[in-house]
Scaffold this motif. Structure first.
Motif, PDB file in Angstrom:
ATOM      1  N   VAL A  19       0.841  -1.201   0.000  1.00  0.00           N
ATOM      2  CA  VAL A  19       0.000   0.000   0.000  1.00  0.00           C
ATOM      3  C   VAL A  19       0.875   1.249   0.000  1.00  0.00           C
ATOM      4  CG1 VAL A  19      -1.700   1.326   1.326  1.00  0.00           C
ATOM      5  CG2 VAL A  19      -1.971  -1.157   1.071  1.00  0.00           C
ATOM      6  N   ALA A  20       1.942   1.233   0.788  1.00  0.00           N
ATOM      7  CA  ALA A  20       2.842   2.392   0.837  1.00  0.00           C
ATOM      8  C   ALA A  20       3.478   2.653  -0.529  1.00  0.00           C
ATOM      9  CB  ALA A  20       3.912   2.181   1.898  1.00  0.00           C
ATOM     10  N   ARG A  21       3.850   1.581  -1.238  1.00  0.00           N
ATOM     11  CA  ARG A  21       4.433   1.757  -2.578  1.00  0.00           C
ATOM     12  C   ARG A  21       3.428   2.365  -3.553  1.00  0.00           C
ATOM     13  NH1 ARG A  21       6.433  -3.290  -1.379  1.00  0.00           N
ATOM     14  NH2 ARG A  21       4.952  -4.332  -2.761  1.00  0.00           N
ATOM     15  N   LEU A  22       2.172   1.962  -3.435  1.00  0.00           N
ATOM     16  CA  LEU A  22       1.148   2.528  -4.319  1.00  0.00           C
ATOM     17  C   LEU A  22       0.804   3.963  -3.940  1.00  0.00           C
ATOM     18  CD1 LEU A  22      -1.417  -0.337  -4.978  1.00  0.00           C
ATOM     19  CD2 LEU A  22       0.178   0.698  -6.578  1.00  0.00           C
ATOM     20  N   ALA A  23       0.923   4.297  -2.664  1.00  0.00           N
ATOM     21  CA  ALA A  23       0.647   5.652  -2.158  1.00  0.00           C
ATOM     22  C   ALA A  23      -0.744   6.141  -2.564  1.00  0.00           C
ATOM     23  CB  ALA A  23       1.731   6.624  -2.613  1.00  0.00           C
ATOM     24  N   PRO A  24      -1.792   5.482  -2.069  1.00  0.00           N
ATOM     25  CA  PRO A  24      -3.148   5.869  -2.471  1.00  0.00           C
ATOM     26  C   PRO A  24      -3.562   7.267  -2.014  1.00  0.00           C
ATOM     27  CG  PRO A  24      -3.225   4.250  -0.710  1.00  0.00           C
ATOM     28  CD  PRO A  24      -1.794   4.356  -1.142  1.00  0.00           C
ATOM     29  N   ASP A  25      -2.836   7.855  -1.080  1.00  0.00           N
ATOM     30  CA  ASP A  25      -3.154   9.218  -0.630  1.00  0.00           C
ATOM     31  C   ASP A  25      -2.587  10.286  -1.563  1.00  0.00           C
ATOM     32  OD1 ASP A  25      -4.507   8.197   1.556  1.00  0.00           O
ATOM     33  OD2 ASP A  25      -2.728   8.236   2.836  1.00  0.00           O
ATOM     34  N   ASP A  26      -1.812   9.871  -2.540  1.00  0.00           N
ATOM     35  CA  ASP A  26      -1.255  10.806  -3.513  1.00  0.00           C
ATOM     36  C   ASP A  26      -2.406  11.470  -4.267  1.00  0.00           C
ATOM     37  OD1 ASP A  26      -0.015  12.120  -5.622  1.00  0.00           O
ATOM     38  OD2 ASP A  26       1.236  10.414  -6.196  1.00  0.00           O
ATOM     39  N   PRO A  27      -2.511  12.793  -4.232  1.00  0.00           N
ATOM     40  CA  PRO A  27      -3.617  13.462  -4.928  1.00  0.00           C
ATOM     41  C   PRO A  27      -3.471  13.463  -6.450  1.00  0.00           C
ATOM     42  CG  PRO A  27      -2.164  15.081  -3.938  1.00  0.00           C
ATOM     43  CD  PRO A  27      -1.672  13.726  -3.497  1.00  0.00           C
ATOM     44  N   ASP A  28      -2.310  13.069  -6.948  1.00  0.00           N
ATOM     45  CA  ASP A  28      -2.070  13.042  -8.393  1.00  0.00           C
ATOM     46  C   ASP A  28      -2.653  11.746  -8.970  1.00  0.00           C
ATOM     47  OD1 ASP A  28      -1.052  12.812 -10.977  1.00  0.00           O
ATOM     48  OD2 ASP A  28       0.919  13.610 -10.439  1.00  0.00           O
ATOM     49  N   ASP A  29      -3.861  11.860  -9.536  1.00  0.00           N
ATOM     50  CA  ASP A  29      -4.553  10.681 -10.066  1.00  0.00           C
ATOM     51  C   ASP A  29      -3.726   9.942 -11.115  1.00  0.00           C
ATOM     52  OD1 ASP A  29      -6.732  11.206  -8.450  1.00  0.00           O
ATOM     53  OD2 ASP A  29      -7.954  12.065 -10.059  1.00  0.00           O
ATOM     54  N   ALA A  30      -3.104  10.687 -12.007  1.00  0.00           N
ATOM     55  CA  ALA A  30      -2.336  10.053 -13.083  1.00  0.00           C
ATOM     56  C   ALA A  30      -1.158   9.261 -12.517  1.00  0.00           C
ATOM     57  CB  ALA A  30      -1.854  11.096 -14.079  1.00  0.00           C
ATOM     58  N   ALA A  31      -0.494   9.801 -11.504  1.00  0.00           N
ATOM     59  CA  ALA A  31       0.648   9.105 -10.913  1.00  0.00           C
ATOM     60  C   ALA A  31       0.197   7.832 -10.197  1.00  0.00           C
ATOM     61  CB  ALA A  31       1.391  10.028  -9.948  1.00  0.00           C
ATOM     62  N   LEU A  32      -0.880   7.935  -9.427  1.00  0.00           N
ATOM     63  CA  LEU A  32      -1.395   6.759  -8.718  1.00  0.00           C
ATOM     64  C   LEU A  32      -1.859   5.698  -9.707  1.00  0.00           C
ATOM     65  CD1 LEU A  32      -2.328   5.113  -6.308  1.00  0.00           C
ATOM     66  CD2 LEU A  32      -4.374   6.569  -6.186  1.00  0.00           C
ATOM     67  N   ALA A  33      -2.625   6.112 -10.701  1.00  0.00           N
ATOM     68  CA  ALA A  33      -3.096   5.162 -11.714  1.00  0.00           C
ATOM     69  C   ALA A  33      -1.910   4.510 -12.415  1.00  0.00           C
ATOM     70  CB  ALA A  33      -3.999   5.862 -12.723  1.00  0.00           C
ATOM     71  N   VAL A  59      -8.613   2.459  -7.018  1.00  0.00           N
ATOM     72  CA  VAL A  59      -7.493   2.022  -6.179  1.00  0.00           C
ATOM     73  C   VAL A  59      -7.684   2.540  -4.753  1.00  0.00           C
ATOM     74  CG1 VAL A  59      -5.004   2.259  -5.780  1.00  0.00           C
ATOM     75  CG2 VAL A  59      -5.871   1.795  -8.083  1.00  0.00           C
ATOM     76  N   ARG A  60      -8.041   3.797  -4.633  1.00  0.00           N
ATOM     77  CA  ARG A  60      -8.255   4.366  -3.289  1.00  0.00           C
ATOM     78  C   ARG A  60      -9.364   3.625  -2.549  1.00  0.00           C
ATOM     79  NH1 ARG A  60      -7.557   9.430  -6.336  1.00  0.00           N
ATOM     80  NH2 ARG A  60      -5.418  10.118  -5.908  1.00  0.00           N
ATOM     81  N   GLU A  61     -10.437   3.329  -3.246  1.00  0.00           N
ATOM     82  CA  GLU A  61     -11.555   2.610  -2.620  1.00  0.00           C
ATOM     83  C   GLU A  61     -11.131   1.198  -2.221  1.00  0.00           C
ATOM     84  OE1 GLU A  61     -15.270   1.907  -1.051  1.00  0.00           O
ATOM     85  OE2 GLU A  61     -14.457   3.820  -1.752  1.00  0.00           O
TER      86      GLU A  61
END
Length: 150
Positions: A19-33, A59-61
């Motif tokens: 989860v930390a590697r994915l960083a779901p709290d990142d507000p940058d949708d493109a980066a998270l996706a 992913v966040r959900e």
């Protein structure tokens, strides 16, 4: 062997690192996706579409509640305390031929041990494709079971 709860605790650090590697709290949708999609095989990646905001929201959900995943994984990965031959209800198994998360050989193993089970392996699809290909049937079957058992 330990309990399922013990197994959950053994899995928790690795899942927290994921989860930390994915960083779901990142507000940058493109980066998270991008981080999420990069871990998928092409045949699954294309099924999620090309809308970074939608993928990031999914992913966040999915990662908002860890417990369900951890308990499912712990139940799957530890020895079961019952004999599959004793399962008396119908079981339908769906696998994608290209699935590397849960390969079809797992379904074959289960089908050989579950009396009266039905195994379907879909050519040309992976983990997500098998689910999506049978989504309506799966949900319809669950709804029918509920109606019959209420």
């Amino acid at each position: 062997m330990g309990t399922v709860a013990d197994f959950v605790e053994r899995l928790r650090p690795e899942f927290a690192a994921y989860v930390a590697r994915l960083a779901p709290d990142d507000p940058d949708d493109a980066a998270l996706a991008g981080r999420f999609l990069a871990q998928l095989r092409e045949h699954d990646r294309v099924l999620l579409g090309d809308d970074p905001a939608a993928v990031a929201a999914s992913v966040r959900e999915a990662l908002a509640q860890h417990e369900g995943y951890l308990w499912d994984a712990a139940t799957l990965l530890r020895p079961w305390d019952f004999d599959l031959a004793d399962v008396a209800c119908p079981v339908t198994l769906h696998y994608g031929a290209l699935d590397t998360n849960h390969p079809p050989r797992n379904g074959t193993w289960l089908a050989e041990r579950l009396p009266g089970s039905t195994l379907t392996v879909d050519d040309g699809v992976g983990h997500l494709g098998a689910l999506l290909a049978h989504w309506d049937d799966l949900l319809g079957g669950l709804a029918q079971d509920r109606v019959e058992n209420d």
